[in-house]
Design an enzyme around this catalytic site. Structure first.
Site, mmCIF file in Angstrom:
data_model
loop_
_atom_site.group_PDB
_atom_site.id
_atom_site.type_symbol
_atom_site.label_atom_id
_atom_site.label_comp_id
_atom_site.label_asym_id
_atom_site.label_seq_id
_atom_site.Cartn_x
_atom_site.Cartn_y
_atom_site.Cartn_z
ATOM 1 N N ASN A 9 71.689 41.535 -13.199
ATOM 2 C CA ASN A 9 72.163 40.355 -12.476
ATOM 3 C C ASN A 9 72.644 39.350 -13.516
ATOM 4 O OD1 ASN A 9 72.570 38.122 -10.909
ATOM 5 N ND2 ASN A 9 70.398 37.810 -10.380
ATOM 6 N N TRP A 10 73.968 39.200 -13.579
ATOM 7 C CA TRP A 10 74.535 38.350 -14.626
ATOM 8 C C TRP A 10 74.450 36.867 -14.261
ATOM 9 C CZ3 TRP A 10 79.551 41.665 -15.828
ATOM 10 C CH2 TRP A 10 79.152 42.872 -16.413
ATOM 11 N N LYS A 11 74.036 36.565 -13.050
ATOM 12 C CA LYS A 11 73.861 35.169 -12.587
ATOM 13 C C LYS A 11 75.142 34.369 -12.882
ATOM 14 C CE LYS A 11 68.915 35.777 -13.049
ATOM 15 N NZ LYS A 11 67.596 35.214 -13.262
ATOM 16 N N HIS A 94 67.485 36.193 -3.759
ATOM 17 C CA HIS A 94 67.011 35.891 -5.110
ATOM 18 C C HIS A 94 66.294 34.543 -5.121
ATOM 19 C CE1 HIS A 94 66.894 35.091 -9.374
ATOM 20 N NE2 HIS A 94 67.082 36.385 -9.557
ATOM 21 N N GLU A 96 66.347 32.168 -7.080
ATOM 22 C CA GLU A 96 67.189 31.007 -7.408
ATOM 23 C C GLU A 96 67.975 30.557 -6.181
ATOM 24 O OE1 GLU A 96 68.982 32.945 -10.770
ATOM 25 O OE2 GLU A 96 67.013 32.924 -11.737
ATOM 26 N N GLU A 166 60.161 40.044 -7.611
ATOM 27 C CA GLU A 166 60.374 39.197 -8.782
ATOM 28 C C GLU A 166 59.442 37.997 -8.705
ATOM 29 O OE1 GLU A 166 64.627 39.940 -10.433
ATOM 30 O OE2 GLU A 166 64.641 38.214 -9.113
ATOM 31 N N GLY A 172 63.058 34.620 -16.331
ATOM 32 C CA GLY A 172 63.668 33.829 -17.399
ATOM 33 C C GLY A 172 62.668 33.090 -18.262
ATOM 34 N N SER A 212 61.778 38.950 -16.738
ATOM 35 C CA SER A 212 61.602 39.095 -18.189
ATOM 36 C C SER A 212 61.417 40.548 -18.633
ATOM 37 C CB SER A 212 60.444 38.213 -18.681
ATOM 38 O OG SER A 212 60.750 36.845 -18.481
ATOM 39 N N GLY A 233 67.797 40.186 -15.692
ATOM 40 C CA GLY A 233 68.616 38.990 -15.871
ATOM 41 C C GLY A 233 69.112 38.883 -17.307
ATOM 42 N N GLY A 234 68.419 38.098 -18.100
ATOM 43 C CA GLY A 234 68.859 37.784 -19.468
ATOM 44 C C GLY A 234 69.207 39.008 -20.295
#
Ligand code: G3H
Length: 249
Positions: A9-11, A94, A96, A166, A172, A212, A233-234
């Site tokens: 997920n490149w957000k 998600h 966020e 999640e 993150g 993470s 993510g990251g």
């Protein structure tokens, strides 16, 4: 047999040239695992990413969508629009989206219905906040998120549902759930599905862990029997790190 899936997920990261560069790097990686691999660029780069990856084994998926088919919803994107550029899968729920855009279980149920009505696959995300875990209320929170958004569905709908647990406190933050915490929750999720839909559904739905996940911890998390992959993510923003995770399953 459940599918193993690793989704990046490149957000809200990467403009168009950066997206193109990352895709070039991804194409140079070698997959040695059996995981289905997905990446979720931001809307402005979806079409370009889809075109660039159409001959590859990487599926391009969307990060969000609206529940309506069309109309006066400024700034929104419909399932039909995603389908029209070839996108078949959408991430919904998600944390966020829940935290910053007030997405509720009721709204998410409508989005899930809209995606399934267009024969799309849904990666449905949920997870507790730190206070919930500290209060030992994490299972109740997760059960209610799943029940409220998904338990109106027929059992047959679950062939197009992937679940992504999640824990919000792990996203993150560099603080991942321990492999045991992930396994315990995934087993609880499967038990919750089993109680409502029976073992065929419970045992066939892929449940991803997100929060993470890095090359250094992926193998141990993925080794747990109820963890069927990850939502990354990251670490998905670097092709080498992402494929180290893809190949850890
Ligand atoms: O969608 C991905 C998750 O939010 C995990 O993000 O790997 O940066 O913690 P993270």
């Amino acid at each position: 047999m459940r599918k193993n899936i690793v989704a990046g997920n490149w957000k809200m990261n990467n403009n168009l040239p950066e997206t193109e560069a990352l895709i070039t790097d991804l194409k140079n990686q070698k997959q040695t695992s059996n995981a289905e691999v997905m990446v979720a660029p931001t809307f402005t780069n979806l079409f370009s990413a889809f075109q660039a990856l159409r001959e590859s084994d990487i599926e391009v998926v969307a990060q969000n969508m609206h529940y309506a088919e069309s109309g006066a919803y400024t700034g929104e994107v419909s399932a039909e629009m995603l389908k029209s550029i070839g996108v078949q899968t959408v991430i919904l729920g998600h944390s966020e989206r829940r935290a910053y855009f007030n997405e509720t279980d009721d709204l998410l149920a409508k989005k899930v219905d809209a995606a399934l009505a267009k024969d799309m696959r849904v990666i449905f995300c949920f997870g507790e906040e730190l206070a919930d875990r500290k209060a030992n209320n994490h299972e109740n929170i997760v059960a209610s998120q799943i029940k409220n958004a998904l338990f109106h569905l027929e059992a047959s709908a679950f062939k197009n549902i992937v679940l992504a647990y999640e824990p919000v406190w792990a996203i993150g933050t560099g603080e991942t759930a321990s492999p045991e915490q992930a396994q315990d929750m995934h087993a609880f999720i499967r038990k919750t599905l089993n109680e409502k839909y029976g073992s065929d559904v419970a045992n066939s739905v892929s449940i991803l862990y997100g929060g993470s996940v890095k090359p250094a911890n992926a193998k141990e998390i993925f080794s747990k029997p109820d963890v069927d992959g990850g939502l990354i993510g990251g670490a998905a923003l670097k092709a080498e790190d992402f494929y180290a995770i893809v190949n850890a399953i």
